[in-house]
Motif scaffolding. Structure first.
Motif, mmCIF file in Angstrom:
data_model
loop_
_atom_site.group_PDB
_atom_site.id
_atom_site.type_symbol
_atom_site.label_atom_id
_atom_site.label_comp_id
_atom_site.label_asym_id
_atom_site.label_seq_id
_atom_site.Cartn_x
_atom_site.Cartn_y
_atom_site.Cartn_z
ATOM 1 N N VAL A 44 0.819 -1.215 0.000
ATOM 2 C CA VAL A 44 0.000 0.000 0.000
ATOM 3 C C VAL A 44 0.851 1.263 0.000
ATOM 4 N N GLY A 45 2.168 1.100 -0.011
ATOM 5 C CA GLY A 45 3.046 2.256 -0.168
ATOM 6 C C GLY A 45 3.521 2.911 1.113
ATOM 7 N N ALA A 46 3.660 2.154 2.191
ATOM 8 C CA ALA A 46 4.175 2.730 3.439
ATOM 9 C C ALA A 46 5.565 3.301 3.193
ATOM 10 N N GLY A 47 5.758 4.545 3.519
ATOM 11 C CA GLY A 47 7.066 5.161 3.323
ATOM 12 C C GLY A 47 7.073 6.605 3.769
ATOM 13 N N GLU A 48 7.995 7.368 3.241
ATOM 14 C CA GLU A 48 8.188 8.780 3.594
ATOM 15 C C GLU A 48 6.875 9.557 3.468
ATOM 16 N N GLY A 49 6.522 10.270 4.533
ATOM 17 C CA GLY A 49 5.324 11.093 4.538
ATOM 18 C C GLY A 49 4.024 10.344 4.787
ATOM 19 N N TRP A 50 4.122 9.058 5.011
ATOM 20 C CA TRP A 50 2.942 8.214 5.206
ATOM 21 C C TRP A 50 2.224 8.566 6.488
ATOM 22 N N ARG A 51 0.892 8.502 6.497
ATOM 23 C CA ARG A 51 0.087 8.728 7.698
ATOM 24 C C ARG A 51 -0.743 7.481 7.945
ATOM 25 N N CYS A 52 -0.731 6.992 9.194
ATOM 26 C CA CYS A 52 -1.365 5.714 9.508
ATOM 27 C C CYS A 52 -1.997 5.765 10.890
ATOM 28 N N TRP A 53 -3.138 5.101 11.018
ATOM 29 C CA TRP A 53 -3.780 4.910 12.321
ATOM 30 C C TRP A 53 -3.912 3.416 12.523
#
Length: 87
Positions: A44-53
């Motif tokens: 899903v593209g977890a990386g730089e600038g990623w936002r996650c809950w």
């Protein structure tokens, strides 16, 4: 700071995270499911600038993995009923 409630537990709830056995259960679940969970984060593209809950984080392994990836522009929030297992 989270309150350490592991010494007192509700014996009526089988998966109470405050039981002494919870750490062993978290280790077993991490061994079984972390590899596929982390692969999914990658797809899903977890990386730089990623936002996650992360909802229902429980043990620290899953919230720690995405927290190490977003860099200074990203943000990860992990929640659970009992957060005493998380840093």
């Amino acid at each position: 700071m989270a309150r350490d409630t592991r010494g007192t537990h509700d014996k009526s709830y089988l998966l109470d995270t405050r039981q002494a056995e919870a750490g062993e259960r978290f280790t077993a679940l991490s061994t079984l499911f972390d590899p596929s969970t982390f692969r999914h984060f990658g797809t899903v593209g977890a990386g730089e600038g990623w936002r996650c809950w992360e909802v229902g984080a429980g043990a620290p392994t899953v919230p720690t993995w995405p927290a190490e990836r977003p860099g200074p522009t990203g943000h990860v929030v992990a929640t659970d009923i009992d957060t005493s297992w998380m840093r």
